[in-house]
Design an enzyme around this catalytic site. Sequence first.
Site, PDB file in Angstrom:
ATOM      1  CB  SER A 125      -0.899   0.013   1.246  1.00  0.00           C
ATOM      2  OG  SER A 125      -1.526   1.263   1.401  1.00  0.00           O
ATOM      3  CE1 TYR A 150      -4.261  -2.043   4.587  1.00  0.00           C
ATOM      4  CE2 TYR A 150      -3.681   0.210   3.983  1.00  0.00           C
ATOM      5  CZ  TYR A 150      -4.005  -1.086   3.619  1.00  0.00           C
ATOM      6  OH  TYR A 150      -4.064  -1.427   2.292  1.00  0.00           O
TER       7      TYR A 150
END
Length: 328
Positions: A125, A150
């Site tokens: 990501s 995350y």
Amino acid sequence: MRILITGAAGFIGSSVARVLLARGDSVLGIDNINDYYDPTLKQARLKSLEQTNFAFKKIDFADHAALDAALAGEKFDGVLHLGAQAGVRYSIENPRAYVQANLVGHLNLLEVARHAAVPMVYASSSSVYGGNKVLPFSVDQRVDHPMSLYAATKKADELMSETYAHLYRIPLTGLRFFTVYGPWGRPDMAMWLFTKAILAGEPIKVFNDGKMRRDFTYIDDIVAGIVACIDNPPPDDGAEKAGGSVAPHRLYNIGNHRSEELMHMIGLIEASLGVKATYDFQPLQAGDVPETFANIDAIANDLGYAPTTSIDVGIPNFVRWYRAYHGL
């Protein structure tokens, strides 16, 4: 080829599966179809994939015993590991879900690729760049200061992958996605939330008082890059050097190489809907960053990746799909 895809009921996973099937490949999809967002949408994506060359198993890949049992006797030529617990903001509310899905689950898929002796492409990501102030973000930059759990789990996935590529010579490719959008997208992402609220006559929450920029990347461009990575796993050039110290592991930014103003994105949604939004300006949320911008030189030079869809085209495409999907 036959490709194992995790997160096959997800936005990107189902989109890649559709393209692989169309070109004649076979797909074995797995997904636990959890309720992080409406499972009805996930089921609809799976239904759109139904054909002879697509097989699906409902399984939680973070449960290694269940995963091993489900894959016993299955043969595949590569792994596309896209399944994860997504969302920066939700990681603040439910951190344990991220450790289980993104750390334990990633390790389980590394083990699958290791024992099957096949290459794997996996989702990282752009969140790993955290508070990096140097734009555009480049894969050569250090990513030691994640702003959310995350992001930390995705950085950890990259480190685990480097270890497995080094120890077991598994060709691995990690993709740092930048704000993917388009038909079949996710209901928890801004474009869907804004479209839904505007049509309902409700105010839209605009964070950091609208002073946000994102590298919005259309799903077709993302899929083209992923398929190029599946077709071109990294060679093991370092196998003969220093005891194999150069791991067959690549990291790529996969974005649009354009950083767009949030308010411009909202304006395109308004124009596509023919409805003006009501704004509810909010401060920057914890864990979020004001700007993302992808340097895509590495994937462009290695694989010829060249995104072609601007948000001026992509957002109207999304709005048309959203209306059709909801019968509006």
